[in-house]
Structures are given as structure tokens and as C-alpha cells.
Design a protein around this motif. Structure first.
Motif, PDB file in Angstrom:
ATOM      1  N   MET A   1      -7.747  -0.738  -5.601  1.00 18.83           N
ATOM      2  CA  MET A   1      -7.014  -0.200  -4.457  1.00 18.83           C
ATOM      3  C   MET A   1      -5.674  -0.928  -4.325  1.00 18.83           C
ATOM      4  O   MET A   1      -5.636  -2.151  -4.234  1.00 18.83           O
ATOM      5  CB  MET A   1      -7.835  -0.381  -3.174  1.00 18.83           C
ATOM      6  N   ARG A   2      -4.589  -0.168  -4.320  1.00 12.22           N
ATOM      7  CA  ARG A   2      -3.269  -0.766  -4.174  1.00 12.22           C
ATOM      8  C   ARG A   2      -2.714  -0.482  -2.776  1.00 12.22           C
ATOM      9  O   ARG A   2      -2.698   0.674  -2.335  1.00 12.22           O
ATOM     10  CB  ARG A   2      -2.304  -0.208  -5.224  1.00 12.22           C
ATOM     11  N   ASP A   3      -2.271  -1.533  -2.112  1.00  7.47           N
ATOM     12  CA  ASP A   3      -1.603  -1.379  -0.825  1.00  7.47           C
ATOM     13  C   ASP A   3      -0.154  -0.969  -1.070  1.00  7.47           C
ATOM     14  O   ASP A   3       0.550  -1.570  -1.890  1.00  7.47           O
ATOM     15  CB  ASP A   3      -1.636  -2.685  -0.039  1.00  7.47           C
ATOM     16  N   VAL A   4       0.295   0.069  -0.339  1.00  8.13           N
ATOM     17  CA  VAL A   4       1.611   0.650  -0.581  1.00  8.13           C
ATOM     18  C   VAL A   4       2.413   0.682   0.716  1.00  8.13           C
ATOM     19  O   VAL A   4       1.898   1.065   1.769  1.00  8.13           O
ATOM     20  CB  VAL A   4       1.486   2.085  -1.133  1.00  8.13           C
ATOM     21  N   VAL A   5       3.688   0.287   0.620  1.00  7.20           N
ATOM     22  CA  VAL A   5       4.672   0.480   1.684  1.00  7.20           C
ATOM     23  C   VAL A   5       5.609   1.585   1.237  1.00  7.20           C
ATOM     24  O   VAL A   5       6.106   1.566   0.109  1.00  7.20           O
ATOM     25  CB  VAL A   5       5.461  -0.813   1.964  1.00  7.20           C
ATOM     26  N   VAL A   6       5.860   2.555   2.109  1.00  7.35           N
ATOM     27  CA  VAL A   6       6.769   3.656   1.793  1.00  7.35           C
ATOM     28  C   VAL A   6       7.974   3.570   2.720  1.00  7.35           C
ATOM     29  O   VAL A   6       7.851   3.795   3.935  1.00  7.35           O
ATOM     30  CB  VAL A   6       6.085   5.031   1.935  1.00  7.35           C
ATOM     31  N   LEU A   7       9.122   3.239   2.165  1.00  6.58           N
ATOM     32  CA  LEU A   7      10.371   3.194   2.920  1.00  6.58           C
ATOM     33  C   LEU A   7      11.070   4.544   2.767  1.00  6.58           C
ATOM     34  O   LEU A   7      11.333   4.989   1.659  1.00  6.58           O
ATOM     35  CB  LEU A   7      11.275   2.081   2.385  1.00  6.58           C
ATOM     36  N   ARG A  27      -7.505   5.005  -4.724  1.00  6.33           N
ATOM     37  CA  ARG A  27      -6.580   4.203  -5.519  1.00  6.33           C
ATOM     38  C   ARG A  27      -5.487   3.555  -4.694  1.00  6.33           C
ATOM     39  O   ARG A  27      -4.985   2.485  -5.047  1.00  6.33           O
ATOM     40  CB  ARG A  27      -5.919   5.069  -6.608  1.00  6.33           C
ATOM     41  N   PHE A  28      -5.068   4.240  -3.587  1.00  2.86           N
ATOM     42  CA  PHE A  28      -3.908   3.775  -2.829  1.00  2.86           C
ATOM     43  C   PHE A  28      -4.202   3.768  -1.327  1.00  2.86           C
ATOM     44  O   PHE A  28      -4.914   4.642  -0.821  1.00  2.86           O
ATOM     45  CB  PHE A  28      -2.696   4.679  -3.092  1.00  2.86           C
ATOM     46  N   ARG A  29      -3.620   2.792  -0.646  1.00  2.00           N
ATOM     47  CA  ARG A  29      -3.760   2.689   0.814  1.00  2.00           C
ATOM     48  C   ARG A  29      -2.388   2.387   1.407  1.00  2.00           C
ATOM     49  O   ARG A  29      -1.710   1.447   0.975  1.00  2.00           O
ATOM     50  CB  ARG A  29      -4.747   1.582   1.166  1.00  2.00           C
ATOM     51  N   VAL A  30      -1.970   3.177   2.384  1.00  3.11           N
ATOM     52  CA  VAL A  30      -0.684   2.964   3.048  1.00  3.11           C
ATOM     53  C   VAL A  30      -0.821   1.844   4.068  1.00  3.11           C
ATOM     54  O   VAL A  30      -1.653   1.914   4.982  1.00  3.11           O
ATOM     55  CB  VAL A  30      -0.200   4.251   3.749  1.00  3.11           C
ATOM     56  N   SER A  91       3.072  -6.385  -0.207  1.00  6.04           N
ATOM     57  CA  SER A  91       2.159  -5.322  -0.622  1.00  6.04           C
ATOM     58  C   SER A  91       2.213  -5.179  -2.139  1.00  6.04           C
ATOM     59  O   SER A  91       3.126  -5.677  -2.795  1.00  6.04           O
ATOM     60  CB  SER A  91       2.546  -3.996   0.044  1.00  6.04           C
ATOM     61  N   ALA A  92       1.240  -4.491  -2.701  1.00  9.25           N
ATOM     62  CA  ALA A  92       1.218  -4.321  -4.156  1.00  9.25           C
ATOM     63  C   ALA A  92       2.400  -3.504  -4.646  1.00  9.25           C
ATOM     64  O   ALA A  92       2.983  -3.793  -5.691  1.00  9.25           O
ATOM     65  CB  ALA A  92      -0.085  -3.645  -4.573  1.00  9.25           C
ATOM     66  N   VAL A  93       2.780  -2.449  -3.887  1.00  9.42           N
ATOM     67  CA  VAL A  93       3.865  -1.556  -4.272  1.00  9.42           C
ATOM     68  C   VAL A  93       4.738  -1.261  -3.066  1.00  9.42           C
ATOM     69  O   VAL A  93       4.217  -0.979  -1.976  1.00  9.42           O
ATOM     70  CB  VAL A  93       3.330  -0.221  -4.838  1.00  9.42           C
ATOM     71  N   THR A 115       6.822  -8.029  -5.501  1.00 12.37           N
ATOM     72  CA  THR A 115       6.169  -6.731  -5.377  1.00 12.37           C
ATOM     73  C   THR A 115       6.651  -5.779  -6.473  1.00 12.37           C
ATOM     74  O   THR A 115       7.809  -5.829  -6.879  1.00 12.37           O
ATOM     75  CB  THR A 115       6.508  -6.130  -3.993  1.00 12.37           C
ATOM     76  N   THR A 116       5.774  -4.893  -6.936  1.00 11.40           N
ATOM     77  CA  THR A 116       6.219  -3.812  -7.798  1.00 11.40           C
ATOM     78  C   THR A 116       7.075  -2.863  -6.974  1.00 11.40           C
ATOM     79  O   THR A 116       6.644  -2.388  -5.921  1.00 11.40           O
ATOM     80  CB  THR A 116       5.026  -3.049  -8.387  1.00 11.40           C
ATOM     81  N   LEU A 117       8.285  -2.614  -7.452  1.00 11.17           N
ATOM     82  CA  LEU A 117       9.212  -1.758  -6.721  1.00 11.17           C
ATOM     83  C   LEU A 117       9.278  -0.398  -7.401  1.00 11.17           C
ATOM     84  O   LEU A 117       9.773  -0.273  -8.523  1.00 11.17           O
ATOM     85  CB  LEU A 117      10.605  -2.391  -6.687  1.00 11.17           C
ATOM     86  N   ALA A 118       8.747   0.625  -6.731  1.00 18.84           N
ATOM     87  CA  ALA A 118       8.850   2.002  -7.194  1.00 18.84           C
ATOM     88  C   ALA A 118      10.137   2.562  -6.610  1.00 18.84           C
ATOM     89  O   ALA A 118      10.225   2.852  -5.414  1.00 18.84           O
ATOM     90  CB  ALA A 118       7.637   2.811  -6.730  1.00 18.84           C
ATOM     91  N   LEU A 119      11.157   2.704  -7.454  1.00 18.08           N
ATOM     92  CA  LEU A 119      12.512   2.918  -6.962  1.00 18.08           C
ATOM     93  C   LEU A 119      12.952   4.369  -7.073  1.00 18.08           C
ATOM     94  O   LEU A 119      13.152   4.900  -8.163  1.00 18.08           O
ATOM     95  CB  LEU A 119      13.494   2.025  -7.734  1.00 18.08           C
ATOM     96  N   ALA A 120      13.096   5.018  -5.898  1.00 15.34           N
ATOM     97  CA  ALA A 120      13.735   6.329  -5.829  1.00 15.34           C
ATOM     98  C   ALA A 120      15.167   6.191  -5.323  1.00 15.34           C
ATOM     99  O   ALA A 120      15.975   7.092  -5.510  1.00 15.34           O
ATOM    100  CB  ALA A 120      12.944   7.253  -4.909  1.00 15.34           C
TER     101      ALA A 120
END
Length: 386
Positions: A1-7, A27-30, A91-93, A115-120
Motif C-alpha cells: 500500500m502506497r500513501d499518496v499526496v495529490v497536489l 495499492r494506493f491510499r490518499v 508520503s510514498a508518492v 519522496t517519489t515525485l510523480a511529476l505532471a
């Protein structure tokens, strides 16, 4: 389970990210959300659905309204500075889907936190340049752009030393095939009618002017440590092939899928793993034609202008990006012509390079943000005289 922050959770990428998460609750938790103040009702709905522990909004007024919408039992709500605080919570992501230069500080904070940065938010990489790449550990920065996700996937086919060039595909936007003279009277409604993707206003206009492809060229050079001379742009109207990597032996590896941002989003969330059924694949029993053609640099000079800014480096890409954002708003408000967007950006870039440019050796966050602010003011002045 990956903790995710969504900006930027209420924007196009943010809402699609939450859709991926909702379909993969194992798999993912906000754990955190942030958004601007214009869609607080949607943000409140997201809070109710995903139950994050903390939410960030732009200011105290928006924070007070959101608290009223979600009730006393809702999450912690942060006003000004909340994007940076969420990005640094470990957070994880962190998904950075903020629009524009405002994404730079959260990008740097997330990287500093490990943190892993998922970059949009491509702007933060483009304007931050070496400040961002120097801060990122190997594998920490994962792009969400479909083109850069395609390159990332294709690079798995060989060693980095075997790469000859990167090939970015562009749909060509709604005006593919038109000459410069035929773009004189383009309207905002026409420019917003993208043939392949459903996106926000700024990125849709950027796709019509090819500014977006210019930003992606700069992004690719930074992400993959490639020379600008080794990055090629080709027009591919159907958007089936999202980008390609050519290797030294002549092999070209491409990543192809129907246009659906949930695929690169899911890959960024789970990197380096894949998420089953993240998006629909092709029916290979149905005939398809893939067509490629060169970019018309005379009609669409934005990519060449971006390359010029990339070679100058330092604060030049920040000026390119900031001036363009002002020009897009002016075009949509019918205060600037379609051709005037890139022409005005070029004029502001020329002035900056002639005096005031800060090179890579002296680059800092303050210098980047000062260049951004100057470019916005100067573009506004130039538009006002036109």
C-alpha cells in the motif's frame, strides 16, 4: 500500500489520478490533497470519498469555507503554504499536478523529503532546471506526461550508453497542415478543440501553438540528460505512439496505447511496477494507420524558441514559460492574436537574454521566481501596446 499526496487534485490530471487510486484501493491510499480555491465543492467531494488526513487550499478564506463544507469531523485543513507542507510530509508518492511556476517549491520540497515525485507539473522541471535535477536521486523523479512516460518505458529496452536520440511525438494540434498565413484569424474556440486529448485550458492552447512540445523538449533534455540536438520532434496526428527511443544499432522502440492519461499516471504511482487494467489497450483486430511527418517550424516556431532557451539555460526557460502563460490568457480573452502568442514570448525572451539573464552557475530559486515575475510583467506590457 502506497500513501499518496495529490497536489492539484481538482484539475484534469488530479481527477484522473484519483480515478486510478479509486480503482486500486489495495495499492494506493490518499493521505493528502491540495487544490485552488475555484472548485471547493469538488474538493469537498474528494475529501468525503478518499478521507485524506490533511488538505491544503490557497488561503484562510478558502480553508474556512472548506471546513464548513466537510464538517468538524473532516481532515486538517491548511491555508497558505500548504502545498509545500504536504509535499514534505514523507508520503510514498507526491503527485505534482499544480499548474505553472507555483509547482516549483513543492517539487523541491518533495525531492528533499526523499519522496517519489510523480511529476505532471512540467513547468517546475523546465524552469527549475539543474536545481531540480541536482536535487533528485536516481529513480526519484517519474514523469506523468504521456511522452516522457513513453520514453521512460522505451529506455528499458537498452543501456543508457546505447541511446542515439529521443523522438517526441506531437499530434500537431487542431491546426496541423496550416501555413503561418492561415493561422492569422484563429479563434480561442478553435484552438481549444484538440483532436486527441481532453485537457485544461492552458495545456490545450499550448498544444495548438506547439509551446507544449517546446516545454517537453526541455523537459526531456533534463530528465534524460540528453543534448537538445539529440531530441527530435515528429508530428503523429493519431497520438497512438506517445514517443520513441532510437538506439545506436538503428532499432527504434516506441510505446503505443490509446490516448488515456490513466496509463502514465498509474505507472508513475506504482513505478517501477505496472498497474493491471490501468487503461484500455488496442483491439489489434481493427486496422489502424500510423502516420508521421516533420514539424513545420515556420508555422509553429515555438519548439525552436524553446531550444534556444534551453541552450541559454539558467532563467531563460522560466521567462519562456511565464511569458507564454500571460499570452495564453490574453489570447483566450481576445486581447492577443493566436500568432501573437509565440511572437510576444519571443520578444520577451530576446529582451531577457539581452540583459537580466542569470546563467546556470548562479541559478537559484529566487532568481527563477524573479525572472518568472519579470516575464509576466513584461509580457503584459508588450500585449498592452499591441
Amino acid at each position: 500500500m502506497r500513501d499518496v499526496v495529490v497536489l492539484g487534485s481538482t484539475g484534469s490530471i488530479g481527477t484522473q489520478t484519483l480515478d486510478v487510486i479509486a480503482r486500486n484501493p489495495d495499492r494506493f491510499r490518499v493521505v493528502g490533497l491540495s487544490a485552488g480555491g475555484s472548485q471547493l465543492d469538488l474538493l469537498a467531494d474528494q475529501v468525503r470519498q478518499f478521507a485524506p488526513t490533511v488538505v491544503a487550499v490557497p488561503d484562510d478564506t478558502a480553508a474556512a469555507r472548506l471546513r464548513r463544507l466537510v464538517g468538524a469531523a473532516g481532515p486538517e485543513v491548511i491555508g497558505a503554504g500548504g502545498n509545500e507542507e504536504l509535499a514534505g510530509r514523507g508520503s510514498a508518492v507526491v503527485v505534482n499536478a499544480i499548474t505553472g511556476a507555483a509547482g516549483l517549491r513543492p517539487t523541491l520540497v518533495a525531492l528533499a523529503a526523499g519522496t517519489t515525485l510523480a511529476l505532471a507539473n512540467k513547468e517546475s522541471l523546465v524552469i527549475g532546471g539543474r536545481l531540480v535535477t541536482d536535487a533528485a536521486a536516481p529513480g526519484q523523479l517519474v514523469p506523468i506526461d504521456s511522452e516522457h512516460s513513453a520514453i521512460l518505458q522505451s529506455l528499458r529496452s537498452g543501456k543508457r550508453s546505447e541511446v542515439r536520440r529521443l523522438i517526441l511525438t506531437a499530434s500537431g494540434g487542431p491546426f496541423r497542415g496550416r501555413s503561418r498565413a492561415e493561422l492569422t484569424d484563429v479563434t480561442p474556440a478553435e484552438a481549444l478543440a484538440h483532436p486527441s486529448w481532453q485537457m485544461g485550458r492552458v495545456i490545450t492552447i499550448n498544444s495548438a501553438t506547439l509551446v507544449n512540445k517546446g516545454l517537453e523538449v526541455l523537459e526531456a533534455a533534463l530528465l534524460y540528460r540528453m543534448s537538445l540536438d539529440d531530441i527530435t520532434v515528429v508530428v503523429h496526428p493519431t497520438s497512438d505512439v506517445h514517443s520513441m527511443v532510437e538506439f545506436c544499432d538503428g532499432a527504434t522502440i516506441c510505446q503505443a496505447s490509446p490516448p488515456d492519461m490513466r496509463l502514465p499516471i498509474a505507472l508513475a504511482l506504482a513505478w517501477p511496477d505496472r498497474v493491471p487494467d490501468a487503461a484500455p489497450g488496442y483491439d489489434w483486430g481493427t486496422p489502424r494507420d500510423w502516420h508521421f511527418e516533420p514539424l513545420d517550424d515556420e508555422a509553429f516556431p515555438a519548439v525552436q524558441l524553446a531550444r534556444r532557451c534551453g541552450r541559454a539555460a539558467g532563467t531563460a526557460p522560466a521567462v519562456f514559460n511565464a511569458a507564454n502563460e500571460i499570452c495564453v490568457d490574453a489570447f483566450c480573452d481576445q486581447r492577443l492574436s493566436f500568432l501573437g502568442i509565440v511572437d510576444t514570448v519571443a520578444a520577451v525572451v530576446d529582451e531577457h537574454l539581452a540583459g537580466g539573464h542569470v546563467g546556470d552557475a548562479e541559478l537559484s530559486v529566487d532568481a527563477v521566481l524573479a525572472a518568472d515575475a519579470w516575464a509576466r510583467r513584461r509580457a503584459t506590457e508588450v500585449i498592452g501596446r499591441s
